[in-house]
Design a protein around this motif. Sequence first.
Motif, short mmCIF file in Angstrom:
data_model
loop_
_atom_site.label_atom_id
_atom_site.label_comp_id
_atom_site.label_asym_id
_atom_site.label_seq_id
_atom_site.Cartn_x
_atom_site.Cartn_y
_atom_site.Cartn_z
N LEU A 343 0.82 -1.21 0.00
CA LEU A 343 0.00 0.00 0.00
C LEU A 343 0.85 1.26 0.00
N LEU A 344 1.89 1.29 0.85
CA LEU A 344 2.78 2.46 0.88
C LEU A 344 3.56 2.61 -0.41
N GLY A 345 3.98 1.51 -1.00
CA GLY A 345 4.72 1.58 -2.26
C GLY A 345 3.89 2.20 -3.36
N VAL A 346 2.62 1.79 -3.46
CA VAL A 346 1.74 2.37 -4.48
C VAL A 346 1.50 3.85 -4.20
N ALA A 347 1.29 4.21 -2.92
CA ALA A 347 0.99 5.60 -2.58
C ALA A 347 2.19 6.52 -2.83
N LEU A 348 3.40 6.04 -2.59
CA LEU A 348 4.58 6.90 -2.69
C LEU A 348 5.17 6.93 -4.10
N PHE A 349 5.30 5.77 -4.74
CA PHE A 349 6.03 5.71 -6.00
C PHE A 349 5.25 5.05 -7.13
N GLY A 350 3.97 4.82 -6.96
CA GLY A 350 3.17 4.27 -8.04
C GLY A 350 3.48 2.81 -8.30
N VAL A 351 3.50 2.47 -9.60
CA VAL A 351 3.73 1.08 -9.99
C VAL A 351 5.11 0.60 -9.57
N ILE A 352 6.13 1.46 -9.72
CA ILE A 352 7.49 1.08 -9.34
C ILE A 352 7.56 0.81 -7.85
N GLY A 353 6.89 1.64 -7.06
CA GLY A 353 6.88 1.41 -5.62
C GLY A 353 6.22 0.11 -5.25
N ALA A 354 5.12 -0.22 -5.93
CA ALA A 354 4.46 -1.50 -5.67
C ALA A 354 5.34 -2.68 -6.07
N LEU A 355 6.14 -2.48 -7.11
CA LEU A 355 6.99 -3.57 -7.60
C LEU A 355 8.11 -3.90 -6.62
N VAL A 356 8.70 -2.88 -6.00
CA VAL A 356 9.88 -3.11 -5.16
C VAL A 356 9.56 -3.08 -3.67
N ALA A 357 8.29 -2.89 -3.31
CA ALA A 357 7.96 -2.73 -1.90
C ALA A 357 8.30 -3.97 -1.09
N ILE A 358 7.87 -5.14 -1.55
CA ILE A 358 8.10 -6.37 -0.79
C ILE A 358 9.59 -6.72 -0.71
N PRO A 359 10.35 -6.71 -1.82
CA PRO A 359 11.79 -6.96 -1.68
C PRO A 359 12.50 -5.94 -0.79
N ALA A 360 12.05 -4.68 -0.83
CA ALA A 360 12.68 -3.67 0.02
C ALA A 360 12.44 -3.98 1.50
N VAL A 361 11.21 -4.37 1.84
CA VAL A 361 10.93 -4.73 3.23
C VAL A 361 11.73 -5.95 3.65
N ALA A 362 11.85 -6.93 2.76
CA ALA A 362 12.65 -8.12 3.08
C ALA A 362 14.11 -7.75 3.31
N ALA A 363 14.65 -6.84 2.48
CA ALA A 363 16.03 -6.41 2.67
C ALA A 363 16.21 -5.66 3.98
N ILE A 364 15.26 -4.78 4.31
CA ILE A 364 15.35 -4.03 5.57
C ILE A 364 15.29 -4.98 6.77
N GLN A 365 14.40 -5.96 6.71
CA GLN A 365 14.31 -6.93 7.81
C GLN A 365 15.62 -7.70 7.97
N LEU A 366 16.23 -8.09 6.84
CA LEU A 366 17.48 -8.83 6.90
C LEU A 366 18.60 -7.99 7.51
N VAL A 367 18.70 -6.72 7.09
CA VAL A 367 19.74 -5.84 7.63
C VAL A 367 19.51 -5.59 9.12
N LEU A 368 18.26 -5.39 9.51
CA LEU A 368 17.98 -5.19 10.93
C LEU A 368 18.35 -6.43 11.75
N ARG A 369 18.02 -7.60 11.23
CA ARG A 369 18.27 -8.82 11.98
C ARG A 369 19.75 -9.18 12.05
#
Length: 379
Positions: A343-369
């Motif tokens: 939802l945030l990806g679509v609201a902020l960056f449109g189609v591109i944001g929706a495309l990369v939202a899930i991998p970006a969250v996965a990367a952030i979770q991995l870096v945090l962990r």
Amino acid sequence: MSPDRTAGPGPDPEHDHGDAPAGSPGSLGHPGRFGHLGQPLRFNPFLTGFTFGLGALLAYAIYLAVRNAGSVLMLVFIALFLAIGLNPAVARLRSWGLPRGLAVAAVALSLLLLIAGGVYALVPPLISQTGEFIEQLPSYVEQLRRSETVNELVVQYDLVERIKSAASMENVSRALGGVFGGARFVFGAIFNVLTVLILTIYFMAAFDRLRELGYGLVPASRRERVRLIGDAILAKVGAYLVGALAIALLAGVSTFVFSVVVGLAYPFALAVVVAICDLIPQIGATIGAILVSVVGFATDVPTGIACVVFFLVYQQLENYLIYPRVMRRSVEVNDVAAIVAALLGVALFGVIGALVAIPAVAAIQLVLREVVLPRQDLR
């Protein structure tokens, strides 16, 4: 006798060059090719302001360059994202003994065959429907002329004069401009698709070199750990693409079965449309549902209502049950994070944001962990 305290000549402030070691070129006695080294520059308010002004101008120039090249950079980004997602398939073929060139060629050929199959499924229905409409157009016009209701509306609202006034040269040229603009949009879309495909193939062929170049920019003391974390992030992007394809395939199969049950024309073409649209997270399924519902209402009203009900139910299942579960298993992102990220990806960056939202969250979770939380535990 007291020691000799006679001091030699002191350093000459005009010739003291403390920034060059003795015996090196440019030091005292060794002027070098271009003479003695000068004193270091000392910043003053004017020089400091001038430097910051140049920095601001440079930043603005970079902003203008990125803005003007935004469409091209978006194509490059999409191609790079697809190359990262398709690289696991290339790696699997290489593990079977194929050279990288043949593996990339096999994956690219499969991608082209998939696109060609979608085009083959869509173009014939469009051509046949357009031909049938042109053939039936005279009969439609004749039916309109024989209709008393239509004739009364023509007389009541003076439609003939309105059509004549609308058919002015200005309106005709404006309409032709719209037609040419539509044609330009179509050819531009085809050019963008071909550009993304070509860049994707190039990125897949040079993937290992690009990855090693990126890791080479990291200090050697941290390179191994960055390599491990980076490879894990790249693997999650590939897993996300596989999960998205699985969800799109499920949507296409469901649409095909529903179309056959209710008797829609060209069920396979409609299934392909829904599957392609479903690759766009959150909004793609809605676009496909609207297109199929229009076809349903063109058949008859009950069929159109059935299409609307089917897609309303299916979208709720996909958005809040299928999509989060698939992403949790493939990318290891929990359900709430997947929904909020999309939802945030679509609201902020449109189609591109929706495309990369899930991998970006996965990367952030991995870096945090793996990075942030262990450092916090050591404090």
